[in-house]
Design an enzyme around this catalytic site. Structure first.
Site, PDB file in Angstrom:
ATOM      1  N   ASP A  18       9.209   8.583 -10.739  1.00  0.00           N
ATOM      2  CA  ASP A  18       8.615   8.245  -9.697  1.00  0.00           C
ATOM      3  C   ASP A  18       7.014   8.034  -9.702  1.00  0.00           C
ATOM      4  O   ASP A  18       6.389   7.156  -9.640  1.00  0.00           O
ATOM      5  CB  ASP A  18       8.581   9.193  -8.463  1.00  0.00           C
ATOM      6  CG  ASP A  18       7.797   9.126  -7.305  1.00  0.00           C
ATOM      7  OD1 ASP A  18       8.271   8.045  -6.369  1.00  0.00           O
ATOM      8  OD2 ASP A  18       6.535   9.550  -6.932  1.00  0.00           O
ATOM      9  N   VAL A  32       2.269   3.649  -3.549  1.00  0.00           N
ATOM     10  CA  VAL A  32       1.693   4.502  -4.129  1.00  0.00           C
ATOM     11  C   VAL A  32       1.043   5.440  -3.174  1.00  0.00           C
ATOM     12  O   VAL A  32      -0.036   5.046  -2.422  1.00  0.00           O
ATOM     13  CB  VAL A  32       0.689   3.634  -5.200  1.00  0.00           C
ATOM     14  CG1 VAL A  32      -0.182   4.670  -5.725  1.00  0.00           C
ATOM     15  CG2 VAL A  32       1.340   2.806  -5.902  1.00  0.00           C
ATOM     16  N   LYS A  50       4.514   4.536 -10.249  1.00  0.00           N
ATOM     17  CA  LYS A  50       3.151   4.536  -9.548  1.00  0.00           C
ATOM     18  C   LYS A  50       1.970   4.122 -10.653  1.00  0.00           C
ATOM     19  O   LYS A  50       0.925   3.401 -10.266  1.00  0.00           O
ATOM     20  CB  LYS A  50       2.968   5.981  -8.718  1.00  0.00           C
ATOM     21  CG  LYS A  50       3.940   5.787  -7.420  1.00  0.00           C
ATOM     22  CD  LYS A  50       3.780   7.182  -6.831  1.00  0.00           C
ATOM     23  CE  LYS A  50       4.658   7.520  -5.830  1.00  0.00           C
ATOM     24  NZ  LYS A  50       4.589   8.807  -5.357  1.00  0.00           N
ATOM     25  N   GLU A  56       0.736  -1.246   0.004  1.00  0.00           N
ATOM     26  CA  GLU A  56      -0.206  -0.103  -0.054  1.00  0.00           C
ATOM     27  C   GLU A  56       0.820   1.258  -0.244  1.00  0.00           C
ATOM     28  O   GLU A  56       0.561   2.383  -0.602  1.00  0.00           O
ATOM     29  CB  GLU A  56      -0.885  -0.038   1.178  1.00  0.00           C
ATOM     30  CG  GLU A  56      -1.822   1.292   1.164  1.00  0.00           C
ATOM     31  CD  GLU A  56      -2.979   1.024   0.152  1.00  0.00           C
ATOM     32  OE1 GLU A  56      -3.058   2.089  -0.713  1.00  0.00           O
ATOM     33  OE2 GLU A  56      -3.620   0.157   0.194  1.00  0.00           O
TER      34      GLU A  56
END
Length: 430
Positions: free
Chosen positions: A203, A134, A207, A131
């Site tokens: 990044d 992201v 995600k 979890e």
């Protein structure tokens, strides 16, 4: 009845996030035990610099030998918050092989090798939860993986990087330039000394890969995600956005094709109407829209980074994994049954805002319009301003494919009357 023998946890990494995980495990030990049904014990902490003082952590637990720690055989859960590809990948697979489940916050690794890690976890009957990979503290993975498991998700749209949102928010609200806003983000601790992963959207792309894979039950790797950073966004772009009643955000967009036969995943700056809820997401916060058939439109909002918020997500996973361990079960693993192809960026259809530097003379607008028509791109609005023989021409299109827009721009550059293409930006959220 609560089990008295504790579940043992190995912590890999004790930086900003890891130290918060250790602190919460210690200060909330009784509550965690009550929620899980057994106490949890921090059995070891692997670090690179053992001489550093770590408040609240028994120095006897600290080790530089992460491999030996995960190979102990009595570890129930490994919490990995060191980041990067290696040695994290090897340590996680080793943990599975030695009978431990894993909680990770490693977005880069999961975006690149999530399928392989899930396969090893399943082979050994262990859990892999992430979890915290992201959107920090925002519950997003579990709602997609569990709460919406009976629904059909069609689109995930959101702001998933707090650093870039802070920079763009500062540029839009104060008129600051990119470098000035970046310097402030660095001074406040929102941006790293090397901000490349954030501002060039690596990044956010990682995600997006994770979110698309879960949302569409399809394996989506980092290489499948179209990525465009925000370093070229200027004050002039924000001025143009304001004239359209928009602002600019770095968006992660994961979509199922209208015919349901493919998916796309992309990250790039985009103009978004001020009427859209994402336009009001300020500072370093994150927000994600999920659109599905039955549930409709859901919005998840909150702090997307930082030690305590990310540790909150890690601890939530830790509680879930420990409960599974006590019951002899495992949680949901990889769901990739749909196996939908990932379409290239050229197939993506959206609106565009194009700013051109052109000669200020009769016939220029007609030439430009002809090029758009020849490439099948319909124009919504045009605005032209000229002075002293030079002019700017702003064109906003109706929805067009990225491939057709690319061909249009290439043709525009060949016109003698077009001095240059000042900027191209997608328009989303309408």
């Amino acid at each position: 009845m609560m089990r008295t023998r504790p579940l043992k946890v190995a912590l890999l990494g004790c930086g900003v996030v890891g130290s918060e995980v250790a602190r919460i495990m210690t200060t909330h030990a009784d509550d965690l035990a009550a929620r899980i049904g057994a106490p949890v014990e921090l059995a070891g902490v692997a670090v690179r610099r053992p001489s550093r003082v770590r408040e609240g952590i028994d120095p006897a637990l600290v080790t530089t030998d992460a491999t030996a720690l995960v190979k102990r055989g009595d570890i129930d859960v490994v919490v990995e918050v060191i980041g990067g590809i290696e040695p994290a990948r090897t340590l996680i697979t080793t943990a599975f092989e030695y009978g431990a489940s894993v909680v990770s916050a490693n977005k880069a690794l999961l975006a690149q090798d999530g399928a392989a890690l899930h396969a090893v976890a399943e082979e050994h009957g262990e859990d892999l939860y992430y979890e915290a990979a992201v959107a920090g503290a925002i519950p997003l993975i579990r709602p997609l993986r569990e709460s919406l498991a009976g629904d059909k998700v069609n689109r995930v749209l959101g702001i998933v990087n707090g650093t870039t949102n802070f920079i763009l928010d500062k540029m839009g609200s104060t008129g600051a330039g990119y470098q000035e806003a970046l310097d402030e983000a660095t001074a406040l601790g929102y941006a790293e000394a090397d901000p490349t992963a954030d501002v060039e959207a690596f990044d956010a792309a990682a995600k997006a890969a994770i979110l698309a894979g879960i949302a569409f039950h399809t394996r989506v790797r980092l290489d499948d995600v179209y990525r465009e950073g925000m370093t070229e966004v200027t004050a002039a772009d924000f001025a143009s956005a304001r004239e359209m009643g928009c602002t600019i955000k770095l968006l992660a967009i994961c979509e199922r094709a209208a015919d349901g036969g493919s998916v796309t995943a992309r990250v790039h700056p985009a103009m978004i109407p001020l009427s859209h809820p994402l336009s009001s997401v300020r500072g370093a916060y994150n927000a994600v829209f999920v659109e599905s058939d039955a549930a409709g439109q859901l919005m998840f909002y909150g702090p997307g980074a930082g030690g305590a918020p990310t540790a909150s997500a890690v601890l939530g996973d830790l509680v879930a994994v420990c409960r599974n361990r006590l019951s002899g079960a495992t949680g949901p693993g990889e769901s990739a049954y749909a196996a939908l192809p990932v379409s290239p960026m050229g197939d993506v259809v959206t609106r565009y805002h194009i700013s051109l530097d052109v000669a200020d003379k009769p016939g220029v607008l007609a030439q430009v319009a002809t090029v758009f028509a020849e490439h099948g791109v319909s124009i919504d609005t045009v605005r032209q301003q000229g002075k002293d023989g030079e002019a700017s021409l702003v064109v906003v299109t109706h929805r067009a494919s990225d491939a057709s827009l690319t061909g249009t721009v290439e043709a525009l550059r060949k016109l003698d009357t077009v001095r240059g293409v000042a900027s191209i930006m997608r328009v989303e959220g309408e």
